[in-house]
Motif scaffolding. Structure first.
Motif, short mmCIF file in Angstrom:
data_model
loop_
_atom_site.label_atom_id
_atom_site.label_comp_id
_atom_site.label_asym_id
_atom_site.label_seq_id
_atom_site.Cartn_x
_atom_site.Cartn_y
_atom_site.Cartn_z
N ALA A 1 7.65 8.77 2.93
CA ALA A 1 7.54 7.54 3.72
C ALA A 1 8.83 7.29 4.50
CB ALA A 1 7.25 6.35 2.80
N ARG B 1 8.35 -2.00 -3.90
CA ARG B 1 6.96 -2.26 -4.31
C ARG B 1 6.65 -1.79 -5.73
NH1 ARG B 1 2.30 -2.67 -0.20
NH2 ARG B 1 3.27 -3.27 1.77
N GLU C 1 6.97 -5.26 7.54
CA GLU C 1 7.10 -5.07 6.09
C GLU C 1 8.08 -6.08 5.50
OE1 GLU C 1 6.02 -3.15 2.49
OE2 GLU C 1 5.16 -3.01 4.52
N ASP D 1 6.70 2.13 0.49
CA ASP D 1 5.80 2.67 -0.53
C ASP D 1 6.33 2.31 -1.93
OD1 ASP D 1 8.03 4.24 -0.65
OD2 ASP D 1 6.99 6.16 -0.48
N GLU D 2 5.69 2.86 -2.96
CA GLU D 2 6.05 2.52 -4.33
C GLU D 2 6.97 3.52 -5.00
OE1 GLU D 2 2.83 1.41 -6.83
OE2 GLU D 2 2.04 -0.09 -5.44
N ASN E 1 6.30 -6.06 -6.56
CA ASN E 1 5.32 -5.88 -5.49
C ASN E 1 5.15 -7.20 -4.74
OD1 ASN E 1 3.24 -5.33 -3.75
ND2 ASN E 1 2.07 -4.14 -5.24
N HIS F 1 11.96 0.82 1.61
CA HIS F 1 10.86 1.77 1.79
C HIS F 1 9.55 1.00 1.69
CE1 HIS F 1 13.64 5.18 1.31
NE2 HIS F 1 14.16 4.50 0.31
#
Length: 275
Positions: A81, A38, A100, A73-74, A42, A71
């Motif tokens: 995470a 992300r 996801e 998250d960023e 993204n 993952h």
């Protein structure tokens, strides 16, 4: 064999933009694999997707594949995470993981790509039947979701017991996944057994590759020639695969290096000279 490059080389430090893709083309890439992290690409941001889709349309370069997210998250899980793990025996974690991944697959609605490269389990994970059953269930759901969007799933041999060539073959056979292929990771094969042994087991399923080097002790994603892989042997093997795959460099980037020059040098070493 087609020359290709993964955006992993930028993924840990830069947001993907057309200038980075242009550098890969300058280095000889005819096809691209985008790493779905992300903070880098993204896959939930429609504006970002549109920007990248427009680049592919305007250049004619092939959007070959997307590497499935690892993952949610960023920051690559550094804040705690949970890993995205399709082999989790915890149903809620497994459902969250597949949801996801589906978000990443949906990119194909705006920016069509051919393959999604998927890990089975996480690094160094031990195998058991419950995890294999969980992975099979996840692959069934992802396959059903991806197929109408024109995306074919590829599982990758990674450094865990669930993803040895033998276990991947067993999983695909047991699930009757006739149209799920393999992304053959040469570096991982070198660590886990040997490149010839892994290739022999997987060759009929290979549709893509990950090309990187190491010293057989750590998954370091080095440029070809910086480790101990016999690249002459590896390339001779890949050329005999029934479905001749692209040679796709998947390198961990170093700040400040000249990516285009390093790519061109690597393709020459692999006997894939740019014009």
């Amino acid at each position: 064999m087609r020359r290709a490059m993964s955006t992993l080389i930028y993924a840990r430090r830069e947001r993907l933009h057309p200038g980075l893709l242009d550098q890969m083309v300058s280095g000889g890439a005819e096809a691209i694999e985008i790493f779905a992290a992300r903070g880098h690409f993204n896959y939930t941001d429609r504006q970002h997707i549109r920007q990248i889709a427009n680049w592919f349309r305007s250049t004619g370069v092939t959007f070959h594949s997307m590497h499935s997210p690892m993952h949610p998250d960023e920051d690559w899980g550094r804040a705690g995470a949970t890993h995205i793990n399709i082999a989790s025996v915890e149903k809620l974690q497994r459902v969250a993981a597949t949801d996801e991944i589906k978000r990443a697959i949906e990119v194909a609605e705006q920016a069509p790509f051919q393959f999604l490269v998927q890990h089975v389990g996480i690094g160094h994970e031990e195998a058991d039947q419950h995890k294999l059953d969980a992975a099979m269930s996840s692959l069934e759901h992802l396959h059903a979701f991806a197929k109408p969007l024109g995306v074919q799933l590829l599982v990758e041999n990674i450094t865990n017991e669930l993803s040895t060539p033998e276990k991947l073959t067993e999983l695909l056979h047991a699930g009757r996944f006739d149209d799920i292929g393999v992304c053959f990771d040469v570096g991982h094969a070198h660590i886990m057994s040997s490149v010839p042994q892994a290739f022999e087991v997987l060759k009929d399923r290979i549709r893509s590759t990950h090309i990187h080097d190491n010293n057989k002790d750590h998954d370091s994603h080095l440029w070809p020639g910086a480790g101990t892989i016999d690249w002459k042997e590896a390339m001779e093997l890949l050329r005999t695969a029934p479905h001749v795959p692209p040679v796709l460099l998947e390198i961990e980037g170093v700040e400040g290096e000249n990516v285009s020059h390093k790519m061109a040098t690597a393709f020459v070493k692999l006997d894939l000279r740019t014009e």
